[in-house]
Design a protein around this motif. Sequence first.
Motif: not given
Ligand SMILES: [Fe+2]
Length: 531
Positions: A179, A206, A209, A261, A426, A428, A458
Amino acid sequence: MAFVLPGEGDDPVDPELGGTVSVPTTPSRRSVLLGGAAALGLTALGSTQASASADKLTDPFTLGVASGDPYHDSVVLWTRLAQNPLADNGLGGMPDRAYFVEWEIATDEGFRRTVRRGVELARPQSAHSVHVEVEGLRPGSEYFYRFRTQGHISEAGRTRTAPAPGITRTDLTMCFASCSHFGAGHFTAYKRLAEDEPGLILHLGDYQYEYAAGANDVRQVLGPETRTLENYRLRHAQYKTDPDLQLAHATAPWLVVWDDHETENNWADEVPEQPDPNFLERRKNAFQAYYENMPLRRTARPRGIDMQLYRRLQWGGLINFHMLDTRQYRDDQACGDGVKPNCDARLEPTRSITGEEQERWLLDGLRRSRARWDVLGQQVFFSQIDLTPGVNQGYNMDAWDGYKANRDRIAEGLGKTRNGVVLTGDVHRHWAAETKSDYTDPTSRGLATEFVTTSITSGGDGNDDPNAGVLAENPHVKFHKNRRGYIRTKFTADELRADYRILPYVRQPGAEATTAASFVVADRDRSLHPA
Ligand SMILES: [Fe+2]
């Protein structure tokens, strides 16, 4: 200067000469054979000298270098040529022609002991990306690599091979992350991760994004929401210009899998989040750009809307990494997605997040494994977690709780290995959990331990919210932290240690990392102990 292949400054024009020409630097029968092939390619280089000066490139190594998927005798080297990385068409300001790129790999940083070198063709059809699968390397060894084209030399990267098969008396420092939204913050956590000098880095999705620039962003994301191949290529290129991300790639080999993402939020197989008649075209574009920009093996090269990303990697006899794809084959989220109470559809035995084939492959791999640690590298929360404090229950339909039967079969498979471990991204947030055979009974058998890493950026700076309500209702969940960072692990034959690394802020650059908590899992124990 250890590059000794002739033809510097020359350009290839014949795309039929594609593929890797690999030349060992110590004489062998193989080197004689490959030497012939190299000579062929380099004759072609010389023949096109006249066109070289017309398209002289400025430094095309603006996107850095990377390595990945290390075997005991082989590793992938990656770069992508882009003299103007932020060019609108996603092609890095490169002329519409192929370039030969020389590569070399050495046992020393000064490139005095080069062990292999070769030439690869960077084609416009692949956004001038280069994927080299170097073979014939020594197990458990550190190497340095770099590229050259058109008189420009890339930065050097460091990589390493896995230990020889069966070797258990070894250790590995491995960091994992997920992320990394470019606009949400600075990639300082990647820099801190690199400073830990891990031998291997996992990215659990991720990586980028799809969104256009957001009102709250601290860095300007270029281009619209990504749908076209041009947009996805430009987005990847913009990310790769980040010096902290480049440093992390150049520090160690990466083992990557995507989440949602890299394509779009919460997609499920052929079902987009919102109705979109062009979704399959979008998925194809996203997969193509992902492959072009990641240090992946040829087996992952996309075929239309399909890409083989789940795979297994052995780190000697110490660890089997089972890297999962929980997006491409999943059933659409139950009960309209989101965190839902009373969703019986999530319990349907046929609902699958892995797809049947991947589940069979995984359970078979777990059953056959002789590794000390069997590690799932994957995206979404694996253990059960009730996210709604109070009498009501709330389960995340996008996570394994939305695919309970599929999860429980895999958890049982993990329970039969010597040490089952799940790595997750995933959400965060940092979390630590024990995967149980019965979540209503805290004394029930532990099947695996789960380490959930927070985001690189993120969600922004985060806060010290302890989420006490969720922890109280889920006694198998041992830790939670809403700060940005990554997890640093150390695997030995006797134990696994995980350090939850956090940064106090990411909306400004330069934060230091500290360890918020550490847990140890002893061999054959399957439970978390604060260290
Ligand atoms: Fe994410």
